[in-house]
Design a protein around this motif. Sequence first.
Motif, PDB file in Angstrom:
ATOM      1  N   SER A   1       0.839  -1.204   0.000  1.00 38.41           N
ATOM      2  CA  SER A   1       0.000   0.000   0.000  1.00 38.41           C
ATOM      3  C   SER A   1       0.873   1.252   0.000  1.00 38.41           C
ATOM      4  O   SER A   1       0.786   2.077  -0.901  1.00 38.41           O
TER       5      SER A   1
ATOM      6  N   ASN B   1       0.174   9.797  -7.794  1.00 41.18           N
ATOM      7  CA  ASN B   1      -0.139   8.432  -7.341  1.00 41.18           C
ATOM      8  C   ASN B   1      -0.837   7.674  -8.467  1.00 41.18           C
ATOM      9  O   ASN B   1      -1.175   8.265  -9.500  1.00 41.18           O
TER      10      ASN B   1
ATOM     11  N   HIS C   1      -9.294  -2.039  -9.005  1.00 38.74           N
ATOM     12  CA  HIS C   1      -9.307  -1.221  -7.791  1.00 38.74           C
ATOM     13  C   HIS C   1     -10.362  -0.127  -7.887  1.00 38.74           C
ATOM     14  O   HIS C   1     -10.715   0.314  -8.985  1.00 38.74           O
TER      15      HIS C   1
END
Length: 407
Positions: free
Chosen positions: A33, A91, A118
Amino acid sequence: MRDHVKSFEDDQFVRIRKEFSLDPAMVHLSMLSLSSHPSSVKSAIERYRVELDRSPYLFLRANGERLDRAARQSLAGLLRGQACHIILCQNTSVGLNLVFNGLQLNEGDEVITSIHDHYSSSVGLDCVCVRTGATMCRVRLYEDGGAVLSDQLVERTVAAVTGRTRLIVLTWVHSSTGLRLPIKTLMRELNQLNDGRDERRQILLCLDATHAVGVLNIDINDLRKTFIVSACHKWLCGPRGTAFVWGDDTALSALSPIVPSFSSPLMTQFLGKLPCEGRFWPGEHLSPGGFVCFEHRWAIPSAIEVFNSLGIQQVEERLLGLAGGLKSAVIANPRLRLITPVQPEDSAGIVCFEKPGTEPEAVFEALLDQGIVGSVSPYSKPYVRLTPGIFTSAEDIDRATMALSRI
Ligand SMILES: Cc1ncc(COP(=O)(O)O)c(C=O)c1O
């Protein structure tokens, strides 16, 4: 366990592990993560921070473009691509949505994705389809990660293609189950489909590669009409808040900037100047402009340097080996069920499992009580995940094995 990691020199490994200031009381198997950094990355961030604090305007003016390009060079080097094809962003979520929103999708166009992707990808695509009138087809690629047939993954994707398909969005390594898609086979099929289509109806592929980069030995020269998107703050153990999109020439030429870049023909035009001499870098033109946390972006090469010094092939072998050790430990406990495919070629560094009848959160807590930091996958069917990194030792896997046997 040691058989799984024999390809990696112990002294190399010990050197890298010492660079992390991870809490030694715990075994850290959750850095898929957000990662901790090796000391070389921390020093690079600090070095640039000091310079920016001394004279932000002058340091940025004198070094900004050069250091941004160095970040692109290092990422391109890792993937065997060209620096001019690298878009820098914050990101994976931003990178994916730069692609989805930057493509010219119209009413009647179709986007194919899977039900395994996701939140950032899935909901991002929903928004784009609402805005543009494009329609979406969500494919179920497999019923159960553990028993998957690799050919079926490609067949189900290709079966969803119609004459209106413009974009396919898939995740290279699934953070829901740990499954790895057979990208070479998929690419072969897509190339064949595109060969029969006219120029305006070509299908582009966008791969969420955030759990592939920094784990697998990737050669992007195998990819055509493709984007890959990845963070640097996961497996690469790079600066937090850094990520990139790579696209080949065809893919990048289909993209428009979403946030105008500060280093692009648009800026030159705005300033009423003549375009600069030298090669045009599409990756620069497409990178969102505005000031960012430069000290983090400029420290990306230090993270890549760690991988270069280890050798990306050696990293892949080691991580797959460590994941293999965790899978064996899950399989050895009859109360647990492995979800991730057992074959290394069908998975990467993520190991997912469940204890039927027990909430994953309860299993996570039971492991934590024994000093093992895993994670729970954020999907509608959550599983417990254990993920090694370049900082993981064989002893860590032995400790996790012991803890798993007590679940
Ligand atoms: C497959 C996948 N894509 C995207 C993301 C979001 O990543 P980021 O935090 O870099 O936006 C995650 C989060 O871990 C993920 O697992």
